[in-house]
Design a protein around this motif. Sequence first.
Motif, PDB file in Angstrom:
ATOM      1  N   LEU A 297      30.931 -35.754 -25.253  1.00 49.04           N
ATOM      2  CA  LEU A 297      32.373 -35.535 -25.111  1.00 49.04           C
ATOM      3  C   LEU A 297      32.780 -34.157 -25.624  1.00 49.04           C
ATOM      4  CD1 LEU A 297      34.037 -38.948 -26.105  1.00 49.04           C
ATOM      5  CD2 LEU A 297      33.798 -37.953 -23.824  1.00 49.04           C
ATOM      6  N   SER A 298      32.070 -33.662 -26.617  1.00 47.57           N
ATOM      7  CA  SER A 298      32.406 -32.376 -27.227  1.00 47.57           C
ATOM      8  C   SER A 298      31.685 -31.207 -26.575  1.00 47.57           C
ATOM      9  CB  SER A 298      32.047 -32.396 -28.723  1.00 47.57           C
ATOM     10  OG  SER A 298      32.519 -33.569 -29.353  1.00 47.57           O
ATOM     11  N   ALA A 299      30.725 -31.495 -25.711  1.00 47.72           N
ATOM     12  CA  ALA A 299      29.834 -30.464 -25.178  1.00 47.72           C
ATOM     13  C   ALA A 299      30.546 -29.291 -24.506  1.00 47.72           C
ATOM     14  CB  ALA A 299      28.829 -31.094 -24.212  1.00 47.72           C
ATOM     15  N   PRO A 300      31.700 -29.475 -23.826  1.00 49.04           N
ATOM     16  CA  PRO A 300      32.364 -28.311 -23.230  1.00 49.04           C
ATOM     17  C   PRO A 300      32.870 -27.290 -24.243  1.00 49.04           C
ATOM     18  CG  PRO A 300      33.089 -30.328 -22.161  1.00 49.04           C
ATOM     19  CD  PRO A 300      32.328 -30.737 -23.385  1.00 49.04           C
ATOM     20  N   GLY A 301      33.068 -27.700 -25.495  1.00 52.45           N
ATOM     21  CA  GLY A 301      33.530 -26.776 -26.528  1.00 52.45           C
ATOM     22  C   GLY A 301      35.027 -26.703 -26.692  1.00 52.45           C
ATOM     23  N   ALA A 302      35.777 -26.939 -25.619  1.00 55.08           N
ATOM     24  CA  ALA A 302      37.238 -26.979 -25.670  1.00 55.08           C
ATOM     25  C   ALA A 302      37.708 -27.913 -24.560  1.00 55.08           C
ATOM     26  CB  ALA A 302      37.845 -25.597 -25.510  1.00 55.08           C
TER      27      ALA A 302
ATOM     28  N   PHE B 120      41.857 -43.699 -29.447  1.00 56.39           N
ATOM     29  CA  PHE B 120      40.841 -43.329 -28.466  1.00 56.39           C
ATOM     30  C   PHE B 120      39.890 -42.328 -29.108  1.00 56.39           C
ATOM     31  CE2 PHE B 120      44.714 -40.885 -27.772  1.00 56.39           C
ATOM     32  CZ  PHE B 120      44.288 -39.567 -27.742  1.00 56.39           C
ATOM     33  N   ARG B 121      38.838 -41.989 -28.377  1.00 61.45           N
ATOM     34  CA  ARG B 121      37.823 -41.078 -28.898  1.00 61.45           C
ATOM     35  C   ARG B 121      37.784 -39.807 -28.069  1.00 61.45           C
ATOM     36  NH1 ARG B 121      32.210 -39.868 -28.737  1.00 61.45           N
ATOM     37  NH2 ARG B 121      31.509 -39.305 -30.835  1.00 61.45           N
ATOM     38  N   VAL B 122      37.645 -38.653 -28.743  1.00 59.35           N
ATOM     39  CA  VAL B 122      37.586 -37.361 -28.050  1.00 59.35           C
ATOM     40  C   VAL B 122      36.309 -36.585 -28.350  1.00 59.35           C
ATOM     41  CG1 VAL B 122      40.097 -37.156 -27.921  1.00 59.35           C
ATOM     42  CG2 VAL B 122      38.868 -36.174 -29.882  1.00 59.35           C
ATOM     43  N   GLY B 123      35.420 -37.160 -29.159  1.00 62.14           N
ATOM     44  CA  GLY B 123      34.172 -36.479 -29.465  1.00 62.14           C
ATOM     45  C   GLY B 123      34.104 -35.962 -30.889  1.00 62.14           C
ATOM     46  N   ASP B 124      32.889 -35.760 -31.347  1.00 63.78           N
ATOM     47  CA  ASP B 124      32.635 -35.320 -32.714  1.00 63.78           C
ATOM     48  C   ASP B 124      32.846 -33.810 -32.849  1.00 63.78           C
ATOM     49  OD1 ASP B 124      31.738 -35.522 -35.388  1.00 63.78           O
ATOM     50  OD2 ASP B 124      29.712 -34.950 -34.784  1.00 63.78           O
ATOM     51  N   GLY B 125      33.121 -33.377 -34.074  1.00 58.54           N
ATOM     52  CA  GLY B 125      33.144 -31.952 -34.374  1.00 58.54           C
ATOM     53  C   GLY B 125      34.444 -31.251 -34.036  1.00 58.54           C
ATOM     54  N   ILE B 126      35.588 -31.865 -34.347  1.00 57.71           N
ATOM     55  CA  ILE B 126      36.879 -31.232 -34.062  1.00 57.71           C
ATOM     56  C   ILE B 126      37.136 -30.114 -35.069  1.00 57.71           C
ATOM     57  CG2 ILE B 126      39.374 -31.553 -33.954  1.00 57.71           C
ATOM     58  CD1 ILE B 126      38.879 -34.432 -33.110  1.00 57.71           C
ATOM     59  N   GLU B 127      37.232 -28.894 -34.566  1.00 53.71           N
ATOM     60  CA  GLU B 127      37.600 -27.742 -35.400  1.00 53.71           C
ATOM     61  C   GLU B 127      39.087 -27.463 -35.315  1.00 53.71           C
ATOM     62  OE1 GLU B 127      37.170 -24.681 -38.066  1.00 53.71           O
ATOM     63  OE2 GLU B 127      35.614 -26.070 -37.419  1.00 53.71           O
ATOM     64  N   HIS B 128      39.655 -27.544 -34.119  1.00 52.70           N
ATOM     65  CA  HIS B 128      41.081 -27.278 -33.892  1.00 52.70           C
ATOM     66  C   HIS B 128      41.680 -28.449 -33.111  1.00 52.70           C
ATOM     67  CE1 HIS B 128      40.079 -23.090 -34.836  1.00 52.70           C
ATOM     68  NE2 HIS B 128      39.104 -23.193 -33.955  1.00 52.70           N
ATOM     69  N   LEU B 129      42.856 -28.869 -33.523  1.00 49.32           N
ATOM     70  CA  LEU B 129      43.647 -29.828 -32.762  1.00 49.32           C
ATOM     71  C   LEU B 129      45.082 -29.327 -32.745  1.00 49.32           C
ATOM     72  CD1 LEU B 129      43.630 -33.695 -32.851  1.00 49.32           C
ATOM     73  CD2 LEU B 129      45.781 -32.436 -32.940  1.00 49.32           C
ATOM     74  N   LEU B 130      45.586 -29.007 -31.551  1.00 55.62           N
ATOM     75  CA  LEU B 130      46.956 -28.546 -31.403  1.00 55.62           C
ATOM     76  C   LEU B 130      47.585 -29.254 -30.207  1.00 55.62           C
ATOM     77  CD1 LEU B 130      45.146 -25.542 -31.871  1.00 55.62           C
ATOM     78  CD2 LEU B 130      47.450 -25.063 -32.672  1.00 55.62           C
ATOM     79  N   THR B 131      48.781 -29.755 -30.401  1.00 48.47           N
ATOM     80  CA  THR B 131      49.513 -30.331 -29.279  1.00 48.47           C
ATOM     81  C   THR B 131      50.394 -29.253 -28.656  1.00 48.47           C
ATOM     82  OG1 THR B 131      51.286 -31.081 -30.754  1.00 48.47           O
ATOM     83  CG2 THR B 131      49.532 -32.652 -30.264  1.00 48.47           C
ATOM     84  N   ASP B 132      50.651 -29.396 -27.344  1.00 43.38           N
ATOM     85  CA  ASP B 132      51.535 -28.444 -26.682  1.00 43.38           C
ATOM     86  C   ASP B 132      52.929 -29.050 -26.529  1.00 43.38           C
ATOM     87  OD1 ASP B 132      51.377 -30.191 -24.475  1.00 43.38           O
ATOM     88  OD2 ASP B 132      49.891 -28.953 -23.428  1.00 43.38           O
TER      89      ASP B 132
END
Length: 288
Positions: free
Chosen positions: A139-144, A108-120
């Motif tokens: 998709l990335s506009a909220p920032g987090a 799936f797609r989550v948006g461009d520009g991933i700086e951090h990816l952490l699963t809980d």
Amino acid sequence: MRAERLSPYARLPRAYRDLHVRGSTVDAFGGVHWLLTEHPKPPTPYDAVVVTITDDGSRTTALGPVSARFPRLDSLPDGGFVVADSRSGDDEEQVQVFDALGRPSWTFRVGDGIEHLLTDEAGDLWIGYFDEGVFGDPLSAPGARRWSVTGTPLWEFRPPPGVDHIADCYALNVGRAVTWVYPYTSFPLVEVRGDGPLRARTTGVNGARGVAVHEERVAFLGGYRGDRDLLTLARLTDTSVETTRRAVLTRPDGAPVHRRRRILSRGPRLYVLEEPYVEWFVFDIGVS
């Protein structure tokens, strides 16, 4: 200025040192994972192996085919993995989910520009975006954001009163019960707890790349210009984060931390991975 030393945490076994590190992380349970390939920049798609170090020892998981050119890696509670490309176009499903046997199961797609990816601990994906994604991809506009492991959007950052929209998510801390967001431009520390309202505190700390929180204690790592190794120790109040002292963070032997490094924030811990990215160090404000 007083020095605070990192402690050794985990090393990539020597048997895998001939492979190339494409990504590495420390998961929600403290396990360490390296994504390795035979070539430093293989053509996509490619085969990879994940080497995992936990208290129970080490294991390997073959993944394939992997499509991420600039991979971000984390593990899932069922033994599987998620690999995401930090850059993506509008038609690219850049997140791949692999099961415990290394077989692809979801994209799936989550948006461009991933700086951090952490699963809980539940297996949800928390993603912080850098500015090119925030200003270039809806998709990335909220920032987090938080996503399910099957790509369902579960939460997005909406600024509480007095806080700007995120222009760049400088640090993201995903702990057991709470997530902390530290965004540019005004660098507040924003507490995300369940589905309740966000709570923002001013910090007076600019440009940090890592943040650890334990009860009322806070540690920021980094800053602008000559403050890359600055450790700012602070305490939480109702409305602010008040600095108590500053220190220089060093390697366990007292030497400076390599300029090329990756910083990961989880709960009370700051994890640091130096080039050539084969050994993780930790600074834990829960025990210091």
